[in-house]
Design an enzyme around this catalytic site. Structure first.
Site, PDB file in Angstrom:
ATOM      1  CE1 TYR A 125      -3.794  -2.218   5.065  1.00  0.00           C
ATOM      2  CE2 TYR A 125      -3.022  -0.009   4.533  1.00  0.00           C
ATOM      3  CZ  TYR A 125      -3.564  -1.220   4.123  1.00  0.00           C
ATOM      4  OH  TYR A 125      -3.868  -1.431   2.806  1.00  0.00           O
ATOM      5  CB  SER A 136      -0.861   0.011   1.266  1.00  0.00           C
ATOM      6  OG  SER A 136      -1.483   1.270   1.426  1.00  0.00           O
TER       7      SER A 136
HETATM    8  N1  LIG Z   1      -8.615  -0.853  -1.868  1.00  0.00           N
HETATM    9  C1  LIG Z   1      -7.665   0.004  -1.578  1.00  0.00           C
HETATM   10  O1  LIG Z   1      -7.856   1.244  -1.618  1.00  0.00           O
HETATM   11  C2  LIG Z   1      -6.296  -0.495  -1.196  1.00  0.00           C
HETATM   12  C3  LIG Z   1      -5.275   0.457  -1.065  1.00  0.00           C
HETATM   13  C4  LIG Z   1      -4.005   0.035  -0.735  1.00  0.00           C
HETATM   14  C5  LIG Z   1      -3.746  -1.298  -0.526  1.00  0.00           C
HETATM   15  N2  LIG Z   1      -4.754  -2.206  -0.652  1.00  0.00           N
HETATM   16  C6  LIG Z   1      -4.412  -3.610  -0.414  1.00  0.00           C
HETATM   17  O2  LIG Z   1      -4.873  -4.411  -1.482  1.00  0.00           O
HETATM   18  C7  LIG Z   1      -5.178  -5.718  -0.997  1.00  0.00           C
HETATM   19  C8  LIG Z   1      -6.582  -6.112  -1.445  1.00  0.00           C
HETATM   20  O3  LIG Z   1      -7.494  -5.168  -0.946  1.00  0.00           O
HETATM   21  P1  LIG Z   1      -8.967  -4.972  -1.552  1.00  0.00           P
HETATM   22  O4  LIG Z   1      -9.275  -3.548  -1.392  1.00  0.00           O
HETATM   23  O5  LIG Z   1      -9.049  -5.606  -2.887  1.00  0.00           O
HETATM   24  O6  LIG Z   1      -9.798  -5.817  -0.457  1.00  0.00           O
HETATM   25  P2  LIG Z   1     -11.285  -6.416  -0.497  1.00  0.00           P
HETATM   26  O7  LIG Z   1     -12.095  -5.823  -1.598  1.00  0.00           O
HETATM   27  O8  LIG Z   1     -11.773  -6.296   0.908  1.00  0.00           O
HETATM   28  O9  LIG Z   1     -11.042  -7.966  -0.824  1.00  0.00           O
HETATM   29  C9  LIG Z   1     -10.305  -8.738   0.081  1.00  0.00           C
HETATM   30  C10 LIG Z   1     -10.235 -10.171  -0.394  1.00  0.00           C
HETATM   31  O10 LIG Z   1      -9.411 -10.901   0.526  1.00  0.00           O
HETATM   32  C11 LIG Z   1     -10.181 -11.937   1.178  1.00  0.00           C
HETATM   33  N3  LIG Z   1      -9.715 -12.037   2.570  1.00  0.00           N
HETATM   34  C12 LIG Z   1      -9.741 -11.079   3.537  1.00  0.00           C
HETATM   35  N4  LIG Z   1      -9.216 -11.558   4.674  1.00  0.00           N
HETATM   36  C13 LIG Z   1      -8.830 -12.844   4.421  1.00  0.00           C
HETATM   37  C14 LIG Z   1      -8.212 -13.849   5.199  1.00  0.00           C
HETATM   38  N5  LIG Z   1      -7.877 -13.659   6.488  1.00  0.00           N
HETATM   39  N6  LIG Z   1      -7.958 -15.052   4.614  1.00  0.00           N
HETATM   40  C15 LIG Z   1      -8.281 -15.272   3.322  1.00  0.00           C
HETATM   41  N7  LIG Z   1      -8.875 -14.355   2.534  1.00  0.00           N
HETATM   42  C16 LIG Z   1      -9.140 -13.149   3.089  1.00  0.00           C
HETATM   43  C17 LIG Z   1     -11.636 -11.475   1.028  1.00  0.00           C
HETATM   44  O11 LIG Z   1     -12.551 -12.575   1.096  1.00  0.00           O
HETATM   45  P3  LIG Z   1     -13.190 -13.043   2.523  1.00  0.00           P
HETATM   46  O12 LIG Z   1     -13.564 -11.785   3.262  1.00  0.00           O
HETATM   47  O13 LIG Z   1     -14.371 -13.908   2.149  1.00  0.00           O
HETATM   48  O14 LIG Z   1     -12.124 -13.822   3.224  1.00  0.00           O
HETATM   49  C18 LIG Z   1     -11.586 -10.869  -0.374  1.00  0.00           C
HETATM   50  O15 LIG Z   1     -11.592 -11.866  -1.363  1.00  0.00           O
HETATM   51  C19 LIG Z   1      -5.003  -5.657   0.530  1.00  0.00           C
HETATM   52  O16 LIG Z   1      -3.739  -6.153   0.891  1.00  0.00           O
HETATM   53  C20 LIG Z   1      -5.081  -4.168   0.836  1.00  0.00           C
HETATM   54  O17 LIG Z   1      -4.380  -3.813   2.006  1.00  0.00           O
HETATM   55  C21 LIG Z   1      -6.030  -1.835  -0.985  1.00  0.00           C
END
Ligand SMILES: NC(=O)c1ccc[n+]([C@@H]2O[C@H](COP(=O)([O-])OP(=O)(O)OC[C@H]3O[C@@H](n4cnc5c(N)ncnc54)[C@H](OP(=O)(O)O)[C@@H]3O)[C@@H](O)[C@H]2O)c1
Length: 266
Positions: free
Chosen positions: A163, A150
């Site tokens: 985080y 991130s």
């Molecule tokens: N979106 C942003 O603005 C942003 C910005 C910077 C970094 N990121 C990073 O990008 C990555 C993905 O984020 P996202 O925004 O795409 O998240 P998201 O939309 O919440 O999707 C998260 C995915 O991970 C799964 N997951 C969560 N906890 C889990 C666990 N303990 N074990 C197995 N699966 C798990 C969820 O399914 P279940 O809940 O069913 O397990 C879902 O498939 C993360 O590392 C986040 O920190 C995101």
């Protein structure tokens, strides 16, 4: 033998494990890797949603399988890698450490349990999955790891100090593993997204004032889409990226380079 221009831009015949592939950046990555020809295994905690996605992917002709797994559990991580090894016959080309969660609080308010959960889910899981995947990546002869960290691991953000610490550690781990495992033909890179429209940031998108502040600080004046992150993740896994290792690339509409904006006066 030199790769043809087509094979340099294809993942045909490769295998990939993507954590957290049912929503957001993970889902976009599963789909883009599969579109480029990879056979993918993914995981998440919600079995119903996972089965739904697997059905959708099958109907699109993608080769994707999945396991229910909570990556914060050491035992379940071992089971996940055993499954991936059996599905892919002991050879893995691509590992995408995508799962990440957050709890936003002032530092003095975090509990010991919140600290442990964030560390286990974001950092320890990625570290351990790399350890478990190493023999499979090595056996493939051509391995690639991509961490999803991130911009909160690059600069200070309001997203909380734990985080930020987990993501900063992933950025450093990228450099360590890139150097340590280059001899095994394993490249290691990291993609650091900025504000990206996924289920993770849904509550934030409902806060108009915050959205306006994010947009005003972002040179491209908008949030990113999950596909704008997965395109870089996929590129880093391609033969076309074969000389790129140890890099952390921000996908953030320019936010992290926009330190002190000043309108030109005429
Ligand atoms: N979106 C942003 O603005 C942003 C910005 C910077 C970094 N990121 C990073 O990008 C990555 C993905 O984020 P996202 O925004 O795409 O998240 P998201 O939309 O919440 O999707 C998260 C995915 O991970 C799964 N997951 C969560 N906890 C889990 C666990 N303990 N074990 C197995 N699966 C798990 C969820 O399914 P279940 O809940 O069913 O397990 C879902 O498939 C993360 O590392 C986040 O920190 C995101």
């Amino acid at each position: 033998m030199a790769a043809t221009s087509t094979s340099r831009w294809s993942l045909s015949g490769t295998t990939a494990l993507v954590t957290g592939g049912t929503r957001g950046i993970g889902q976009a990555t599963v789909e883009e890797l599969a579109e480029m020809g990879a056979t993918v295994h993914t995981c998440s905690r919600n079995e119903e949603e996972l089965n739904q996605r697997l059905k959708e992917w099958e109907s699109k002709g993608f080769k994707v399988s999945g396991s229910v797994c909570d990556v914060s559990s050491r035992e379940q991580r071992v089971q996940l890698m055993e499954k991936a090894s059996s599905v892919f016959d002991g050879k893995l080309n691509i590992l995408i450490n995508n799962v990440g969660i957050n709890v936003w609080k002032p530092t003095v308010d975090y509990t010991a349990e919140e600290y442990s959960t964030l560390m286990a889910t974001n950092l320890e899981s990625s570290y351990h999955l790399c350890q478990l995947a190493h023999p499979l990546l090595k056996a493939s002869g051509n391995g690639s790891i991509v961490f999803i960290s991130s911009i909160a691991g690059v600069v200070h953000m309001f997203s909380g100090s734990i985080y930020g610490a987990t993501k900063g550690a992933m950025n450093q781990l990228t450099k360590n593993l890139a150097c340590e495992w280059a001899k095994d033909n394993i490249r290691v890179n990291c993609v650091a997204p900025g504000f990206t429209k996924t289920s993770n940031v849904k509550p934030l998108l409902e806060d108009k004032d915050l959205v306006d502040r994010v947009v005003s600080r972002t040179p491209l004046k908008r949030f990113g889409e999950a596909q704008e992150v997965s395109s870089l993740v996929t590129f880093l896994c391609l033969p076309a990226a074969s000389y790129i290792t140890g890099q952390i690339v921000c996908v953030d509409g320019g936010m992290t380079v926009n330190v002190f904006p000043l309108e030109y006066r005429t």
